[in-house]
Design an enzyme around this catalytic site. Structure first.
Site, PDB file in Angstrom:
ATOM      1  N   LYS A 145      60.385 100.437  89.853  1.00 26.00           N
ATOM      2  CA  LYS A 145      60.005 101.058  88.592  1.00 26.00           C
ATOM      3  C   LYS A 145      60.107  99.953  87.513  1.00 26.00           C
ATOM      4  CE  LYS A 145      64.327 103.345  87.866  1.00 26.00           C
ATOM      5  NZ  LYS A 145      65.065 104.501  87.704  1.00 26.00           N
ATOM      6  N   TYR A 201      68.970  81.178  61.066  1.00 25.00           N
ATOM      7  CA  TYR A 201      68.690  82.306  59.920  1.00 25.00           C
ATOM      8  C   TYR A 201      69.981  82.799  59.622  1.00 25.00           C
ATOM      9  CZ  TYR A 201      63.775  82.526  61.458  1.00 25.00           C
ATOM     10  OH  TYR A 201      62.190  82.441  61.576  1.00 25.00           O
TER      11      TYR A 201
HETATM   12  C1  LIG Z   1      65.890 104.254  89.107  1.00 23.17           C
HETATM   13  C2  LIG Z   1      66.255 105.440  89.785  1.00 23.17           C
HETATM   14  C3  LIG Z   1      67.012 105.125  90.834  1.00 23.17           C
HETATM   15  C4  LIG Z   1      67.567 103.687  91.128  1.00 23.17           C
HETATM   16  O1  LIG Z   1      68.762 103.515  90.414  1.00 23.17           O
HETATM   17  P1  LIG Z   1      69.696 102.205  90.484  1.00 23.17           P
HETATM   18  O2  LIG Z   1      71.002 102.516  89.857  1.00 23.17           O
HETATM   19  O3  LIG Z   1      68.887 101.194  89.635  1.00 23.17           O
HETATM   20  O4  LIG Z   1      69.748 102.101  91.738  1.00 23.17           O
HETATM   21  C5  LIG Z   1      67.395 105.945  91.939  1.00 23.17           C
HETATM   22  N1  LIG Z   1      66.793 107.192  91.744  1.00 23.17           N
HETATM   23  C6  LIG Z   1      66.207 107.545  90.789  1.00 23.17           C
HETATM   24  C7  LIG Z   1      65.928 109.128  90.499  1.00 23.17           C
HETATM   25  C8  LIG Z   1      65.903 106.936  89.623  1.00 23.17           C
HETATM   26  O5  LIG Z   1      65.247 107.279  88.543  1.00 23.17           O
END
Ligand SMILES: *Cc1c(COP(=O)(O)O)cnc(C)c1O
Length: 361
Positions: A35, A256
């Site tokens: 994702k 800056y």
């Molecule tokens: C993002 C997500 C994961 C993965 O989590 P990580 O800590 O990055 O491994 C797993 N399950 C759900 C429901 C998520 O939203």
């Protein structure tokens, strides 16, 4: 000529990390979570690098899933937050996207959909995170309705999400695991619970399906040492080059707001990377930068397109020298600590501007 700022994405490291996740769950299968543009690494690049190794991919929404399908990714893709409308359920059934049913509204919508092809559904149960999932008391009803529906592929998975698996002193992981195990036993369903910290650090959370995300990209989610996390290989190297050099007298300031003042005559290297490239603006004086085989401290504020680094103690730095912001020598998690955030956020914020190149294919 091109802007020297780039992110190299190591395909071999990705495969190594997925393999570690697969090995950790001897009887379990993995949904590779990609994702948010694969945590900033480039979802299509990552999916292609894992095309022969990942059984299922996981994303947050149907837009992300469709982008992967349209670029030729053939695997099933799990939508972690489910379908937000009935047309998404239809598309999911046509495209072999798997739906997480996260509340009774989503369950009902799946039951009442008119589908030519069954859809794979996972039922999310709220075991204590209180973000998504049907209430524990509603689980059995929802599960049996889905299981008996002509719209749903046999044997739905029961899933839940852990709130505190990165904290080894917290009982919450054990409590949530026991709750999910007891619920799944009532209906004899396969289980999915473990994310990265759970998979690495809590063996009892590993289930029929696991959902590794962050670990695929090779950074540890823990602030303490962990044997499994130590086996991960960093996937992204954020690289740039020195584009200018300035020798300044003691008492002069850099950048800056004059946020750093030289205590001695100093040699300052200007690097072509800034918050516009995903380097956190919150990084302060002393944040390490890898140059010519050693660490040099960031000095002055991070600009949109540049940072300045004190290279007084490093021999022979010249314009054109390559610099690693994070990668094999400095982890994104370490940089995140300097920015008071976590590696997840630093990587996910990588903007489109920074080109990603897949290496070690
Ligand atoms: C993002 C997500 C994961 C993965 O989590 P990580 O800590 O990055 O491994 C797993 N399950 C759900 C429901 C998520 O939203």
């Amino acid at each position: 000529m091109a802007r020297p700022t780039k992110a190299l994405i190591d395909a071999q490291a990705l495969r190594h990390n997925l393999q570690l996740a697969q090995t950790l769950s001897a009887n379990g299968r993995c949904v590779a979570i990609i994702k948010a543009n694969a945590y900033g690494h480039g979802a299509t690049l990552v999916a292609k690098a894992l095309a022969n190794d990942a059984e299922v991919f996981g994303v947050a929404c149907i837009e992300e899933a469709l982008a992967l399908r349209n670029s030729g990714i053939a695997q099933p893709i799990l939508l972690l937050e489910g379908a937000f409308s009935s047309d998404e359920i239809l598309i999911a059934s046509q495209q072999n996207f798997w739906l997480m049913a996260c509340n009774t509204e989503q369950v009902d919508a799946i039951l009442h959909a008119t589908l030519a092809v069954k859809v794979t559904v996972w039922l999310k149960v709220d075991t204590g995170m209180h973000r998504l999932g049907v209430a524990m008391k509603d689980m059995k009803d929802c599960y049996l309705q889905l299981k008996n529906s002509a719209n749903v592929v046999d044997n739905p998975v029961i899933a839940s999400h852990l709130s505190s698996a990165d904290d080894f002193d917290n009982d919450q992981t054990t409590i949530q695991t026991e709750r999910l195990t007891a619920l799944a036993a009532e209906v004899n369903a396969p289980i999915s619970l473990a994310n990265t910290p759970a998979l690495l650090g809590w063996p009892q959370t590993r289930g029929d399906w696991n959902r590794p995300g962050f670990m695929l990209y090779g950074n540890s989610p823990f602030t303490v040492a962990n044997d499994q996390a130590a086996k991960l290989k960093p996937v992204m190297s954020l690289l740039s080059r020195v584009i200018d050099m300035h020798r300044i007298p003691a008492g002069d300031s850099v950048g800056y707001g004059q946020a750093w003042t030289a205590q001695r005559e100093s040699l300052i290297a200007t690097i072509a990377v800034g918050y516009g490239d995903g380097y956190p603006r919150a990084c302060g004086n002393g944040t390490p930068v890898w140059i010519k085989g050693s660490r040099a401290p960031l000095v002055g504020r991070v600009s949109m397109d540049m940072i300045t680094v004190d290279v007084t103690d490093i021999a022979d730095v010249v314009i054109g020298d390559e610099v690693e912001l994070w990668g094999g020598n400095i982890t994104a998690t370490e940089i995140a600590e300097h920015a008071s955030t976590i590696g997840y956020e630093v990587l996910t914020r990588m903007p489109a501007r920074t080109p990603r190149y897949l290496i070690n294919t």
